[in-house]
Write a protein that holds these residues in place. Sequence first.
Motif, short mmCIF file in Angstrom:
data_model
loop_
_atom_site.label_atom_id
_atom_site.label_comp_id
_atom_site.label_asym_id
_atom_site.label_seq_id
_atom_site.Cartn_x
_atom_site.Cartn_y
_atom_site.Cartn_z
N THR A 281 0.83 -1.21 0.00
CA THR A 281 0.00 0.00 0.00
C THR A 281 0.86 1.25 0.00
O THR A 281 0.66 2.18 -0.80
CB THR A 281 -0.92 0.01 1.23
OG1 THR A 281 -1.80 -1.11 1.18
CG2 THR A 281 -1.75 1.29 1.28
N ASN A 298 -8.78 6.49 0.75
CA ASN A 298 -9.56 5.32 1.18
C ASN A 298 -9.27 4.07 0.37
O ASN A 298 -10.14 3.21 0.22
CB ASN A 298 -11.07 5.62 1.12
CG ASN A 298 -11.45 6.76 2.03
OD1 ASN A 298 -10.90 6.90 3.11
ND2 ASN A 298 -12.38 7.59 1.58
N LYS A 299 -8.07 3.96 -0.17
CA LYS A 299 -7.72 2.76 -0.91
C LYS A 299 -6.46 2.15 -0.30
O LYS A 299 -5.53 2.86 0.10
CB LYS A 299 -7.47 3.06 -2.39
CG LYS A 299 -8.75 3.16 -3.21
CD LYS A 299 -8.42 3.25 -4.69
CE LYS A 299 -9.68 3.16 -5.54
NZ LYS A 299 -10.62 4.25 -5.28
N ILE A 321 -7.87 -5.00 -3.61
CA ILE A 321 -7.90 -3.56 -3.39
C ILE A 321 -9.10 -3.24 -2.52
O ILE A 321 -10.23 -3.59 -2.86
CB ILE A 321 -7.99 -2.79 -4.73
CG1 ILE A 321 -6.81 -3.14 -5.62
CG2 ILE A 321 -8.03 -1.29 -4.47
CD1 ILE A 321 -5.46 -2.80 -5.05
N TYR A 322 -8.85 -2.59 -1.40
CA TYR A 322 -9.91 -2.25 -0.45
C TYR A 322 -10.15 -0.75 -0.52
O TYR A 322 -9.22 0.05 -0.42
CB TYR A 322 -9.49 -2.65 0.96
CG TYR A 322 -10.52 -2.36 2.02
CD1 TYR A 322 -11.74 -3.04 2.04
CD2 TYR A 322 -10.28 -1.41 3.01
CE1 TYR A 322 -12.69 -2.78 3.01
CE2 TYR A 322 -11.22 -1.14 4.00
CZ TYR A 322 -12.43 -1.83 3.99
OH TYR A 322 -13.37 -1.55 4.95
N ASP A 323 -11.43 -0.35 -0.74
CA ASP A 323 -11.75 1.07 -0.90
C ASP A 323 -12.44 1.68 0.31
O ASP A 323 -13.06 2.74 0.22
CB ASP A 323 -12.61 1.28 -2.15
CG ASP A 323 -13.98 0.64 -2.04
OD1 ASP A 323 -14.28 0.04 -0.98
OD2 ASP A 323 -14.77 0.74 -3.01
N SER A 327 -13.85 -4.98 -0.93
CA SER A 327 -12.59 -5.43 -1.52
C SER A 327 -12.84 -5.92 -2.93
O SER A 327 -13.86 -6.56 -3.21
CB SER A 327 -11.99 -6.57 -0.68
OG SER A 327 -11.63 -6.11 0.61
N ARG A 333 -10.56 -4.19 -11.68
CA ARG A 333 -10.32 -2.75 -11.79
C ARG A 333 -10.11 -2.37 -13.25
O ARG A 333 -10.04 -3.21 -14.15
CB ARG A 333 -9.09 -2.33 -10.96
CG ARG A 333 -9.08 -2.84 -9.54
CD ARG A 333 -10.38 -2.58 -8.81
NE ARG A 333 -10.63 -1.16 -8.60
CZ ARG A 333 -11.81 -0.64 -8.24
NH1 ARG A 333 -12.85 -1.43 -8.10
NH2 ARG A 333 -11.94 0.66 -8.07
#
Length: 644
Positions: A281, A298-299, A321-323, A327, A333
């Motif tokens: 991250t 927020n990602k 990927i967590y927003d 997830s 994406r």
Amino acid sequence: MKLNSFEIENFKGIKSAKIEIDNDKPGNIVTLIGLNESGKTTVLEAISNFVSVDEETSSMVQTVGIEQKPIDLIPKARKSNFTGEISIKANLELENDDIDALSQHLRIHQNANLVKESCPRHLKVRKVMYFKDSDLVKTKTLWIFQPQFIKRNGTKLYTAQANGPTGGVWEAATDLLRERFPKIVYFPTFLFSVPEKIYLEDLSEWPSDEDRTINRYFRKVIQDVADSLNDDVSVKKHIVDRVDRQRSKFPNPLEFIAAFWGLDEATQIRAVVNRLSGAITKTVFGAWNEIFEHGVTNKSVRIEWGIDAEKENKPFLQLLIYDGEQSYAIHERSLGFRWFFTFLLFTQFRKSRHSEKSTIFLFDEPASNLHARAQIKLLESFGRTAENKQFIIYSTHSHYMIEPIWLEKAFIVENTGIDFESEEAGTRFESKDTDIRLTRYRHFVGQYPERVSYFQPALDALKHSFGPLVPGKLAIIVEGKYDFHPLAYFKDRLDLLKNISIFPAPSASEAGTLISLMRGLGTKFVVLLDDDPPGQKCAARYREHHLLSNDQVMTLADLDSKLKGKAFEAIYSEQVNQLAGGKKTKAKKSEYSHLFQRLRIDGDYKTGLGTTTNRIKAIMVKLEVAIKNLPEPKPKKRVVKKKK
């Protein structure tokens, strides 16, 4: 160890070519510029066939469809009956730490003392593929390297050679140096899908060879992430072995999984995985934010781990990927996100690999299928990737992917077997043998000024880097790269000329094309020339023939009276002269240019430059005022012809 150049012979359509990395030029990036079918990919493929190519990457590339057979490497016109050699040679230079490591290695493993003073600093290594009647007979690696040594407690001087009584010492020396070669990593494209599950151990049966190869590669990438933590974290030791210790205690796979989550090992693995998630991250999205100049809010990257009961209780990881709410798998994406995510994942952590001293990334037409802004941002990220011992060689035919500051190390790639300029090129395509040649950009432009199509991408990058859909730009036209590089450097250092672009003309007398371009785009611009006789003469001509006002065309003397009758180099202080030319009485124009290129590439904005900084600051402030005070360009009136 420095890699100075490659020499290629008889590889596909390359009869003979040399590509220099040039460590004495600013930057760690080499650009290969050429039209489609010019041979750029062939050059990269040749380099990727050298002895230090990264095997994991090579296997993955071949698995997804780039695998080549020996006959594919033979020059096309000679495939029917080729007897000869295909050769890729590297010219390397040993550094002090290489000599020290070699000395220690020979002393421990061969009871021999290396004579450091006479140890060859230059090393040539050649990979040769021998063919007879188009069949590959053998492949050999030839070394031109003969260090001298003295046996422990002896006085006699020996020369290490491949054959004979000193062969053991020679083999030990070359084995050590081979490990220290810059590792070549070839990516024809980054459109690789991240596996849904990254298995941390080999399965007894894989769905396909591709699955096995790609999983092995991603395991290496995950270990690179672990190495970046600088805490001796090992995927095998701290994840795989912890699972393995408990797995043998439960013959029933389902019982094992149910019991494992309550063990200390599961908690320990979760702690490792959380650290890996945080590292990806921070590094990936940190680089993403730098490239796109806006925060990704927020990602985060979330790594889930598990044990697959259907696959021999093997542990696996999943990258998500967590927003902030949900997830998503990487493949869910957008194309642009997937491209940049894999690019950053593969490159940013590679420098942490403990087993590598240096890496050379080969990119073939990177991001060519992405929009212009994404290409420009990728180009900016190259400078952050190619630092210290990391190098990039990439090919392109897009002017969005050419950075003027790297043109000193750029090559034009051309296939002289194709006449791109002729209307009859299609009819001639099969009539001439493929002949791929490399020419330094600056030499090519000087030798073939009439063959514009080959180097038009580079000229585009120098003459205009924005399109007609970006009106209202402010710009300064200078008379060449020797003025461009210092002004571009001080623009960043002094934080002046914001939103004002600087464009170098080919020379003081050749700014007319840029003037017409700026005027056609409705751009507010000024032309800045030296105050030497050629500059004064050209300023008068632009005022007369291009109808520019005195406020639009100026010489250095208009901004600094002490520069009356002088060229740009008169601004430089003695400190700048010494930094550029060393102990010379007067540095050359090119040396000044290289100095500011190097400072800009290195991000060095603190080096003392004497009075030069303040003098250029005063000039820039006046330029900024002059441009902003210019009247707004009047749009051209559209003339509508009346029908008769």
